[in-house]
Design a protein around this motif. Structure first.
Motif, PDB file in Angstrom:
ATOM      1  N   ILE A  96       0.956  -1.335   0.007  1.00 42.92           N
ATOM      2  CA  ILE A  96       0.180  -0.045   0.058  1.00 42.92           C
ATOM      3  C   ILE A  96       0.846   1.335   0.040  1.00 42.92           C
ATOM      4  N   LEU A 121      -8.268   0.835  -1.656  1.00 41.90           N
ATOM      5  CA  LEU A 121      -6.920   1.492  -1.428  1.00 41.90           C
ATOM      6  C   LEU A 121      -6.001   1.412  -2.306  1.00 41.90           C
ATOM      7  N   VAL A 124      -6.797   4.087  -4.831  1.00 45.41           N
ATOM      8  CA  VAL A 124      -6.811   5.451  -4.723  1.00 45.41           C
ATOM      9  C   VAL A 124      -5.703   5.854  -3.663  1.00 45.41           C
ATOM     10  N   ALA A 125      -5.183   4.914  -2.769  1.00 47.11           N
ATOM     11  CA  ALA A 125      -4.009   5.675  -1.977  1.00 47.11           C
ATOM     12  C   ALA A 125      -2.935   6.041  -2.715  1.00 47.11           C
ATOM     13  N   MET A 181     -11.134   2.697   4.856  1.00 47.73           N
ATOM     14  CA  MET A 181     -10.925   3.092   3.554  1.00 47.73           C
ATOM     15  C   MET A 181     -10.525   4.862   3.754  1.00 47.73           C
ATOM     16  N   HIS A 184      -6.828   5.100   5.746  1.00 46.88           N
ATOM     17  CA  HIS A 184      -5.567   4.482   5.001  1.00 46.88           C
ATOM     18  C   HIS A 184      -5.437   4.898   3.471  1.00 46.88           C
ATOM     19  N   ALA A 185      -6.507   5.820   2.904  1.00 47.98           N
ATOM     20  CA  ALA A 185      -6.254   6.579   1.897  1.00 47.98           C
ATOM     21  C   ALA A 185      -5.805   7.893   2.094  1.00 47.98           C
TER      22      ALA A 185
END
Length: 307
Positions: A96, A121, A124-125, A181, A184-185
């Motif tokens: 991630i 994630l 998006v992350a 969500m 962590h994003a």
């Protein structure tokens, strides 16, 4: 040899993990028979004797299990959602962010990601981190999972032939996956999460729609794809496929631990569909737990995974 106690080994995720670890010569699985699983003293002993504990339990039971561990040696991987935004727990999604695999390797407490958040994630992350998606942009995520993610009762319902082909749920927008969500994003606002279950055993599609003109600098589809490719360059599990496809199959990665990402859309309209496919029992659950165990134990990170 590394000893591992799977607390909740009789559930869907627990059985998946047990099957993955069962044939390995570097892992010794600690098992309790049915009678001893219900014996509080035997369970406490197993929780404290093992090198690693993998929790495949409801949230409250997972918190209780952690509280029963009274030594500083036993390390924990929690596959429930109890600790996914809890202080002191490392988020167990190795790919991630840069440095996250090292954080998992050194952690005493690791929380497995949820299956839906894994897809969200992954898409998006990296784009938030790259500045392509603003942290305060309102997002929505539509996702469909195979019915094995619903546990034994849902499996029985679908396999009896009485269930519908497609069932949206969590219609009041309070799904337990939403906090992880957003957290962590690195988002300022929780996304609107619209999950559904499909009449297929395993597999998952996660989609995030975007208006490109609402993003800083109006990036192109290629810009988004390039950022994702850079984020996962060299990963044997996470890959970025071409987005010029007519359809995506929910079962594309079923039975594997792969996670495939795509940037689809219409450049002229300035609209994009970020799409992830994964196995809800693989990279979305049991496979992720095995990967985290490998990393924490200093073993080949991909041992026992299905590439």
């Amino acid at each position: 040899m590394t000893s591992v106690f799977i607390d909740g080994a009789a559930g869907t995720t627990g059985l998946e993990i047990r099957d993955r670890l069962g044939g390995r010569s570097d892992i010794a699985i600690v098992l309790l028979d049915d009678a001893r699983r219900k014996d509080a003293d035997a369970r406490r002993e197993a929780l404290n004797d093992a090198d690693f504990v993998i929790l495949c339990l409801p949230d409250d039971a997972a918190r209780e299990a952690v509280a029963l561990i009274d030594n500083s040696r036993t390390r924990v991987i929690d596959a429930s959602s109890a600790h996914r935004v809890a202080p002191g727990w490392v988020y167990g999604f190795a790919e991630i962010a840069p440095g996250n695999q090292a954080a998992i390797a050194n952690a005493a407490r690791v929380t497995n990601p949820g299956c839906y958040p894994t897809g969200f994630l992954a898409l998006v992350a990296p784009l938030v981190r790259a500045g392509l998606i603003p942290a305060d942009l309102p997002l929505s995520v539509n996702a469909t999972s195979g019915y094995s993610g619903g546990g034994k009762a849902m499996i029985a319902e679908f396999e009896s032939g009485g269930a519908s082909a497609f069932r949206p749920y969590a219609l009041q927008l309070g799904h337990k996956h939403v906090p992880e969500m957003a957290t962590h994003a690195g988002l300022a606002h929780a996304p609107i999460f619209a999950p559904a279950v499909s009449n297929t055993y395993r597999g998952m599609v996660v989609e995030v729609p975007l208006h490109l003109h609402a993003l800083p600098g109006s990036p192109s589809l290629r810009d988004l794809e390039d950022a994702l490719r850079a984020a996962y360059d060299g990963s044997p599990l996470v890959s970025v496929a071409a987005g010029d496809v007519g359809a995506v199959d929910i079962a594309e990665n079923a039975g594997t631990d792969r996670l495939t990402l795509r940037v689809c859309g219409n450049a002229a309209a300035g609209q994009a569909r970020l799409i992830a496919t994964l196995d809800n029992l693989g990279k979305g659950a049991g496979g992720a737990a095995v990967q985290n165990l490998n990393i924490m134990a200093g073993l080949d990170p991909h041992a026992g995974l299905i590439l």
